[in-house]
Motif scaffolding. Structure first.
Motif, PDB file in Angstrom:
ATOM      1  N   MET A   1       0.846  -1.187   0.000  1.00 52.10           N
ATOM      2  CA  MET A   1       0.000   0.000   0.000  1.00 52.10           C
ATOM      3  C   MET A   1       0.887   1.245   0.000  1.00 52.10           C
ATOM      4  N   LYS A   2       0.542   2.210  -0.850  1.00 54.82           N
ATOM      5  CA  LYS A   2       1.292   3.457  -0.899  1.00 54.82           C
ATOM      6  C   LYS A   2       0.437   4.601  -0.369  1.00 54.82           C
ATOM      7  N   LEU A   3       1.030   5.397   0.520  1.00 61.26           N
ATOM      8  CA  LEU A   3       0.379   6.579   1.072  1.00 61.26           C
ATOM      9  C   LEU A   3       1.072   7.816   0.517  1.00 61.26           C
ATOM     10  N   THR A   4       0.290   8.760   0.006  1.00 62.37           N
ATOM     11  CA  THR A   4       0.813  10.063  -0.400  1.00 62.37           C
ATOM     12  C   THR A   4       0.203  11.120   0.493  1.00 62.37           C
ATOM     13  N   LYS A   5       1.063  11.881   1.149  1.00 65.32           N
ATOM     14  CA  LYS A   5       0.633  12.963   2.036  1.00 65.32           C
ATOM     15  C   LYS A   5       0.406  14.225   1.215  1.00 65.32           C
ATOM     16  N   HIS A   6      -0.768  14.821   1.372  1.00 66.07           N
ATOM     17  CA  HIS A   6      -1.052  16.135   0.808  1.00 66.07           C
ATOM     18  C   HIS A   6      -1.092  17.143   1.957  1.00 66.07           C
ATOM     19  N   ALA A   7      -1.235  18.401   1.638  1.00 66.44           N
ATOM     20  CA  ALA A   7      -1.268  19.413   2.690  1.00 66.44           C
ATOM     21  C   ALA A   7      -2.443  19.178   3.634  1.00 66.44           C
ATOM     22  N   HIS A   8      -2.200  19.413   4.911  1.00 66.32           N
ATOM     23  CA  HIS A   8      -3.172  19.347   5.991  1.00 66.32           C
ATOM     24  C   HIS A   8      -3.684  17.921   6.177  1.00 66.32           C
ATOM     25  N   ALA A   9      -4.990  17.689   6.074  1.00 68.38           N
ATOM     26  CA  ALA A   9      -5.566  16.402   6.491  1.00 68.38           C
ATOM     27  C   ALA A   9      -5.759  15.420   5.351  1.00 68.38           C
ATOM     28  N   CYS A  10      -5.386  15.787   4.139  1.00 64.16           N
ATOM     29  CA  CYS A  10      -5.693  14.982   2.956  1.00 64.16           C
ATOM     30  C   CYS A  10      -4.570  14.006   2.640  1.00 64.16           C
ATOM     31  N   VAL A  11      -4.953  12.773   2.343  1.00 66.06           N
ATOM     32  CA  VAL A  11      -3.997  11.752   1.899  1.00 66.06           C
ATOM     33  C   VAL A  11      -4.612  10.959   0.755  1.00 66.06           C
ATOM     34  N   THR A  12      -3.732  10.411  -0.084  1.00 64.51           N
ATOM     35  CA  THR A  12      -4.128   9.447  -1.097  1.00 64.51           C
ATOM     36  C   THR A  12      -3.573   8.085  -0.708  1.00 64.51           C
ATOM     37  N   VAL A  13      -4.376   7.054  -0.868  1.00 65.99           N
ATOM     38  CA  VAL A  13      -3.955   5.683  -0.582  1.00 65.99           C
ATOM     39  C   VAL A  13      -4.130   4.864  -1.854  1.00 65.99           C
ATOM     40  N   GLU A  14      -3.090   4.106  -2.213  1.00 69.19           N
ATOM     41  CA  GLU A  14      -3.132   3.275  -3.408  1.00 69.19           C
ATOM     42  C   GLU A  14      -2.760   1.840  -3.052  1.00 69.19           C
ATOM     43  N   THR A 146      -0.142   1.919  11.209  1.00 69.33           N
ATOM     44  CA  THR A 146       0.245   3.310  10.957  1.00 69.33           C
ATOM     45  C   THR A 146      -0.911   4.222  11.315  1.00 69.33           C
ATOM     46  N   LEU A 147      -0.636   5.169  12.206  1.00 68.06           N
ATOM     47  CA  LEU A 147      -1.643   6.130  12.661  1.00 68.06           C
ATOM     48  C   LEU A 147      -1.341   7.494  12.060  1.00 68.06           C
ATOM     49  N   LEU A 148      -2.335   8.110  11.428  1.00 70.09           N
ATOM     50  CA  LEU A 148      -2.233   9.496  10.995  1.00 70.09           C
ATOM     51  C   LEU A 148      -2.670  10.367  12.171  1.00 70.09           C
ATOM     52  N   LEU A 149      -1.747  11.189  12.670  1.00 68.75           N
ATOM     53  CA  LEU A 149      -1.974  11.920  13.918  1.00 68.75           C
ATOM     54  C   LEU A 149      -2.156  13.416  13.662  1.00 68.75           C
ATOM     55  N   ARG A 172       3.854   2.995  13.874  1.00 72.11           N
ATOM     56  CA  ARG A 172       4.377   4.193  13.206  1.00 72.11           C
ATOM     57  C   ARG A 172       3.319   5.274  13.254  1.00 72.11           C
ATOM     58  N   VAL A 173       3.769   6.526  13.378  1.00 74.56           N
ATOM     59  CA  VAL A 173       2.871   7.679  13.372  1.00 74.56           C
ATOM     60  C   VAL A 173       3.316   8.630  12.267  1.00 74.56           C
ATOM     61  N   ILE A 174       2.354   9.134  11.508  1.00 74.27           N
ATOM     62  CA  ILE A 174       2.615  10.145  10.485  1.00 74.27           C
ATOM     63  C   ILE A 174       1.758  11.364  10.800  1.00 74.27           C
ATOM     64  N   PRO A 208       4.186  17.800   1.969  1.00 75.03           N
ATOM     65  CA  PRO A 208       3.146  17.525   0.971  1.00 75.03           C
ATOM     66  C   PRO A 208       3.746  17.023  -0.338  1.00 75.03           C
ATOM     67  N   GLY A 209       3.151  15.965  -0.872  1.00 75.17           N
ATOM     68  CA  GLY A 209       3.637  15.352  -2.087  1.00 75.17           C
ATOM     69  C   GLY A 209       4.515  14.139  -1.864  1.00 75.17           C
ATOM     70  N   THR A 210       4.896  13.906  -0.600  1.00 68.43           N
ATOM     71  CA  THR A 210       5.748  12.765  -0.273  1.00 68.43           C
ATOM     72  C   THR A 210       4.937  11.476  -0.226  1.00 68.43           C
ATOM     73  N   SER A 211       5.482  10.416  -0.799  1.00 64.64           N
ATOM     74  CA  SER A 211       4.841   9.104  -0.766  1.00 64.64           C
ATOM     75  C   SER A 211       5.698   8.122   0.004  1.00 64.64           C
ATOM     76  N   VAL A 212       5.046   7.227   0.746  1.00 65.37           N
ATOM     77  CA  VAL A 212       5.728   6.186   1.511  1.00 65.37           C
ATOM     78  C   VAL A 212       4.979   4.881   1.343  1.00 65.37           C
ATOM     79  N   GLN A 213       5.705   3.791   1.467  1.00 65.43           N
ATOM     80  CA  GLN A 213       5.093   2.464   1.441  1.00 65.43           C
ATOM     81  C   GLN A 213       4.732   2.055   2.866  1.00 65.43           C
ATOM     82  N   LEU A 214       3.543   1.518   3.038  1.00 67.76           N
ATOM     83  CA  LEU A 214       3.094   1.061   4.344  1.00 67.76           C
ATOM     84  C   LEU A 214       3.045  -0.468   4.382  1.00 67.76           C
TER      85      LEU A 214
END
Length: 214
Positions: A1-14, A146-149, A172-174, A208-214
């Protein structure tokens, strides 16, 4: 699973061919672009920094296959759109493409007694791989890797955030919901809440714009 962080509370999950976006709000400059590439949108609550109503309504009109999930207030604001807008509540279990989604929690965290608390749900993806709590420190009764905090906002408190991480016990916390903190404030918060601080859990600050593998 890939997580992309956007500004503030928005994320994309693939995952595989499935792409979903959580909380595309007005504080996220590239929210429209993220939603345009998604099959589904999950919204934790109706506040504008999590739910850009005009943006999501336009996406529903432009993307015939798009599905949207949110609280009753979110669903009412958007209308049915041919059954593609779904009201969800705690205890619901969804399947979005190759992702499973559990719905947890009920209410937004208290800001002040004079300010109403809307409904707020959190989304637990892929049997605990990722949890997005929206604007609440609600600990789901399930393992979370992984917790989005949320770390900034009129309702957040460092002490409560530390206790929340201790309750959830993620690997892990992001950080999310960070726009009210300066760079110095984010670094200070990470030291207090991170692996060498009150929680003993690694806390990642993703630009913002950074992607990580979970």
């Amino acid at each position: 699973m890939k997580l992309t962080k956007h500004a503030h509370a928005c994320v994309t999950v693939e995952k595989g061919d499935t792409r979903l976006v959580i909380d595309p709000g007005t504080f996220t400059p590239d929210a429209a672009e993220a939603v345009a590439q998604a099959q589904a949108v999950l919204i934790t609550h109706e506040h504008f920094d999590h739910f850009d109503e005009k943006l999501v309504a336009a996406a529903l009109a432009a993307q015939p296959e798009l599905q949207v999930y949110g609280t009753t207030a979110v669903a009412a604001a958007l209308g049915s759109n041919g059954g593609r807008v779904h009201a969800v509540a705690a205890g619901d279990a969804l399947t979005v493409g190759s992702l499973t989604v559990g719905v947890h929690g009920h209410r937004h965290a208290l800001i002040h007694a004079d300010i109403p608390c809307p409904d707020n749900v959190g989304y637990l993806l892929d049997d605990g791989a990722l949890y997005h709590p929206g604007d609440a420190y609600f600990a789901p009764d399930a393992p979370v890797r992984t917790l989005l905090l949320p770390t900034s906002g009129p309702w957040t408190k460092l002490g409560e955030a530390a206790d929340y991480v201790r309750a959830v016990k993620p690997e892990r916390v992001i950080q999310i919901h960070e726009l009210m903190l300066s760079d110095l404030g984010q670094q200070s918060t990470a030291r207090i809440l991170g692996e060498q601080g009150l929680t003993g859990t690694p806390l990642d600050l993703l630009a913002p714009g950074t992607s990580v593998q979970l």
